[in-house]
Design an enzyme around this catalytic site. Sequence first.
Site, PDB file in Angstrom:
ATOM      1  N   PRO A  64       0.785  -1.244   0.000  1.00  0.00           N
ATOM      2  CA  PRO A  64       0.000   0.000   0.000  1.00  0.00           C
ATOM      3  C   PRO A  64       0.811   1.286   0.000  1.00  0.00           C
ATOM      4  CG  PRO A  64      -0.814  -1.557   1.657  1.00  0.00           C
ATOM      5  CD  PRO A  64       0.516  -2.066   1.195  1.00  0.00           C
ATOM      6  N   GLU A  65       0.074   2.373  -0.197  1.00  0.00           N
ATOM      7  CA  GLU A  65       0.630   3.715  -0.038  1.00  0.00           C
ATOM      8  C   GLU A  65       1.208   3.870   1.370  1.00  0.00           C
ATOM      9  OE1 GLU A  65      -0.826   8.417  -0.074  1.00  0.00           O
ATOM     10  OE2 GLU A  65      -2.300   6.820  -0.303  1.00  0.00           O
ATOM     11  N   ALA A  66       2.399   4.470   1.451  1.00  0.00           N
ATOM     12  CA  ALA A  66       3.026   4.814   2.734  1.00  0.00           C
ATOM     13  C   ALA A  66       3.196   3.599   3.645  1.00  0.00           C
ATOM     14  CB  ALA A  66       2.217   5.897   3.451  1.00  0.00           C
TER      15      ALA A  66
END
Length: 357
Positions: free
Chosen positions: A43-45
């Site tokens: 995922p993002e971040a």
Amino acid sequence: MPQKLTVAVAQARTRSDLPSTLAALKRITAHAASQGVQLILFPEAYLGGYPRTCDFGAAVGARGAHGREQFLKYFQSAVDLGDTPAGAGDDWVERKLPTAPGKSSRGDGTREYLEQVAQETGVFIATGLIEKAAGTLYCSMVFVDPSCDRLANAFWFPVEKTGSERLVWGQGSAATLKAVTTEINGVKLTIGGAICWENFMPLLRQSLYSQNVNLYLAPTADARDTWLPLMRTIGGEGRTFVLSSNQCVRYNELPSWITDHAATQEDGSRYVCRGGSSIVGPMGEVLAGPIWEVAVDDTIDGEDAASSQNHDGLAISEIDLEDCERGRLDMDVAGSYSRNDAFKLTVEGLDLNPPPF
């Protein structure tokens, strides 16, 4: 030869610190490899963390002291890949940047760790991360190719931040939107991507379509039910496969430096992000997911590591990259269907020509 590949999206959550998250990434990637996965998106971040619900003590015209302490904790949890604030491009990728005396590499070792995991598992890894360079944080995505001894690419995103993200993340360069090419077991891939709400930017999407991407990566923090229709639009619009991965997080799984300063006492079991990770085909069809309210961390760390696909927080699909070309019989928004005699797109600092193999 057949252009088929097994891909996955990992609905995983950031752990309490970077070493723990990196260890989880390694376990999840090995678990995916055991199921035949050749490419995985996190995922993002994912590395460094998405500071959901945190206001960093900021209001218009005011800053709270506790917010500066929160930013300090967030900065310290971010990843140092050894790049520069302006982005060193190929010099960074090819390890041509100088290193400090007595050190064999730049950064904090995360780059080398990711490369080792990719090589050991044979899995192409793409992951979102919070990257620090000088005194600024960037929401980035890196591609790690197991066939190389280096990172394939790093995107300094976001090109545009959303809402309160503008307080803590720097703005990336459009030049980093360049797609990359690789081969996995003879399957030719042109990979591009955008993070979260950048995917709502039509011209940004067109910049990736123009590079003839057949695999479009969209890590996100958006768990609304309106996200999947966007992924389906991108798949059908770009005649490309789309992988989207999000975290699944409960309130009590957020860092203590966020929850300790919460304005109200929250129910610890409440989901602050339900996930929604998915895989979409080049005609806009949903191939796997969306996954809700389950994280792959919980299943592989428990006794049942052999949960059925799409229900253990790991959505898996075998894709045929030739479907992208089949779809372009009647739609190629960067070519025959683009009316490029009438419409032109240019991006500052970015060559929109498809990258060569």
